[in-house]
Scaffold this motif. Sequence first.
Motif, short mmCIF file in Angstrom:
data_model
loop_
_atom_site.label_atom_id
_atom_site.label_comp_id
_atom_site.label_asym_id
_atom_site.label_seq_id
_atom_site.Cartn_x
_atom_site.Cartn_y
_atom_site.Cartn_z
N LYS A 1 0.83 -1.21 0.00
CA LYS A 1 0.00 0.00 0.00
C LYS A 1 0.87 1.25 0.00
CE LYS A 1 -4.04 -1.90 2.43
NZ LYS A 1 -4.80 -1.88 3.70
N ALA A 2 1.95 1.22 0.78
CA ALA A 2 2.85 2.38 0.84
C ALA A 2 3.54 2.60 -0.50
CB ALA A 2 3.88 2.17 1.94
N ILE A 3 3.94 1.52 -1.16
CA ILE A 3 4.57 1.64 -2.47
C ILE A 3 3.57 2.20 -3.48
CG2 ILE A 3 5.57 0.32 -4.39
CD1 ILE A 3 6.71 -1.60 -2.26
N LEU B 1 6.42 2.25 -9.80
CA LEU B 1 6.02 0.98 -9.21
C LEU B 1 4.56 1.00 -8.73
CD1 LEU B 1 9.26 0.20 -7.19
CD2 LEU B 1 8.59 -0.68 -9.42
N ARG B 2 3.85 2.07 -9.01
CA ARG B 2 2.46 2.19 -8.57
C ARG B 2 1.59 1.07 -9.15
NH1 ARG B 2 -1.11 6.30 -6.79
NH2 ARG B 2 -3.23 6.12 -7.62
N ASN B 3 1.67 0.87 -10.46
CA ASN B 3 0.83 -0.14 -11.11
C ASN B 3 1.18 -1.57 -10.67
OD1 ASN B 3 -0.69 1.77 -12.42
ND2 ASN B 3 0.38 1.59 -14.37
N PRO B 4 2.48 -1.95 -10.63
CA PRO B 4 2.80 -3.29 -10.14
C PRO B 4 2.32 -3.52 -8.71
CG PRO B 4 4.69 -2.37 -11.28
CD PRO B 4 3.69 -1.27 -11.16
N ALA B 5 2.44 -2.49 -7.86
CA ALA B 5 1.97 -2.63 -6.49
C ALA B 5 0.46 -2.79 -6.44
CB ALA B 5 2.39 -1.41 -5.66
N ALA B 6 -0.26 -2.07 -7.31
CA ALA B 6 -1.72 -2.20 -7.37
C ALA B 6 -2.12 -3.61 -7.80
CB ALA B 6 -2.29 -1.17 -8.34
N ALA B 7 -1.39 -4.17 -8.76
CA ALA B 7 -1.69 -5.52 -9.22
C ALA B 7 -1.45 -6.54 -8.10
CB ALA B 7 -0.84 -5.86 -10.44
N SER B 8 -0.37 -6.36 -7.34
CA SER B 8 -0.08 -7.28 -6.24
C SER B 8 -1.12 -7.15 -5.13
CB SER B 8 1.32 -7.03 -5.68
OG SER B 8 2.32 -7.48 -6.58
N LEU B 9 -1.56 -5.93 -4.85
CA LEU B 9 -2.61 -5.73 -3.86
C LEU B 9 -3.90 -6.40 -4.30
CD1 LEU B 9 -1.95 -2.01 -2.88
CD2 LEU B 9 -1.83 -3.98 -1.33
N TYR B 10 -4.20 -6.30 -5.58
CA TYR B 10 -5.41 -6.95 -6.11
C TYR B 10 -5.33 -8.46 -5.92
CZ TYR B 10 -9.26 -7.93 -9.33
OH TYR B 10 -10.45 -8.35 -9.88
N ALA B 11 -4.13 -9.02 -6.15
CA ALA B 11 -3.93 -10.46 -5.96
C ALA B 11 -4.13 -10.85 -4.51
CB ALA B 11 -2.54 -10.87 -6.42
N LEU B 12 -3.90 -9.91 -3.58
CA LEU B 12 -4.10 -10.18 -2.15
C LEU B 12 -5.52 -9.85 -1.69
CD1 LEU B 12 -0.74 -8.79 -0.68
CD2 LEU B 12 -1.36 -11.18 -1.10
N GLY B 13 -6.38 -9.50 -2.66
CA GLY B 13 -7.77 -9.22 -2.32
C GLY B 13 -8.05 -7.77 -1.97
N ASP C 1 -8.57 -4.19 -3.65
CA ASP C 1 -8.79 -3.48 -4.92
C ASP C 1 -8.66 -1.98 -4.68
OD1 ASP C 1 -9.48 -2.58 -7.39
OD2 ASP C 1 -11.41 -3.61 -7.49
N VAL C 2 -7.61 -1.39 -5.23
CA VAL C 2 -7.39 0.05 -5.07
C VAL C 2 -8.09 0.85 -6.17
CG1 VAL C 2 -5.21 -0.23 -3.84
CG2 VAL C 2 -5.20 -0.09 -6.35
N GLY C 3 -8.79 0.15 -7.06
CA GLY C 3 -9.52 0.82 -8.13
C GLY C 3 -8.73 0.83 -9.44
N GLY C 4 -9.47 0.72 -10.53
CA GLY C 4 -8.84 0.77 -11.84
C GLY C 4 -8.13 -0.52 -12.24
N ILE C 5 -8.38 -1.59 -11.52
CA ILE C 5 -7.73 -2.87 -11.82
C ILE C 5 -8.76 -3.80 -12.46
CG2 ILE C 5 -6.51 -4.87 -10.89
CD1 ILE C 5 -4.93 -2.32 -10.70
N GLN C 6 -8.37 -4.44 -13.54
CA GLN C 6 -9.24 -5.40 -14.22
C GLN C 6 -8.47 -6.66 -14.51
OE1 GLN C 6 -10.87 -3.97 -17.89
NE2 GLN C 6 -12.15 -5.79 -18.22
N LEU C 7 -9.00 -7.79 -14.11
CA LEU C 7 -8.36 -9.08 -14.34
C LEU C 7 -8.68 -9.54 -15.76
CD1 LEU C 7 -6.69 -11.34 -13.03
CD2 LEU C 7 -8.83 -12.44 -12.39
N ILE C 8 -7.62 -9.79 -16.55
CA ILE C 8 -7.79 -10.18 -17.95
C ILE C 8 -7.12 -11.52 -18.17
CG2 ILE C 8 -7.25 -9.58 -20.34
CD1 ILE C 8 -7.30 -6.65 -19.52
N ASP C 9 -7.82 -12.43 -18.82
CA ASP C 9 -7.25 -13.72 -19.20
C ASP C 9 -6.34 -13.48 -20.39
OD1 ASP C 9 -6.74 -16.24 -20.42
OD2 ASP C 9 -8.49 -17.09 -19.40
#
Length: 239
Positions: free
Chosen positions: A162-164, A171-183, A185-193
Amino acid sequence: MIFILIGAAAGCAAPAEKDAPEETAVESQAVECSNECILAMVNRQLSLMGEFGSEEEFTRALRELVAIGPAVVPVVAEVYKAWSVSVPPDKAESARPGEMRWRAAHLLGLLGSRDGIKPLNEIATTKLPDPEVDEQLFADEYRVRLRAIAGLEALGAAEELKAIYSAGDLLRNPAAASLYALGIDVGGIQLIDARKALAEDVADAKDYNPNNGRPAQPEKPGSRAFKVAPRTDTPAITR
């Protein structure tokens, strides 16, 4: 100076198990191993990361490191520092310092010890070098930061991520993706196959970069309308 050892260290016997009983049925029992022994095992693990066909040995060696317990973490952190950017590349080594830092950061996440959160966070939050000064160094360090964020995700370090994310840099976007993986959602994240997205992707054959040296080419290789026009003097035509 650089800690790379191929094979077992001299005088480093297999770690002996402690006599104390297991605390839980799922927890690996800690084993005894000197710092020199741990260092040799860590270096061997990093070396295995660069070898093909060594998956089984890599998995076995990783289990042995995990069995030692949290004492491995500071050793890996020191090895990471030893491969710092201040160390000049050594032609005798099989990998560049940037690659070895990536491997060390990767190992910190693989160990599964929450003691690894602090060194991984220090790696992830270290200021990136200026790409205009050294593009290769920047690329190396950015890969290392991404690996550290992946390690923080693996260790469930939500507060650090969260701090990152809040810092708002590259590194904002990679951190957001990792947070999403941990459940989270900071917003603006979409899971794509990825496989579905690639299957639906249609190549755009339009030439977006014409120049004065040649006219625009509306039909380019990759376009479904593109047809190869063979030369008239090829054997296939003259036969």
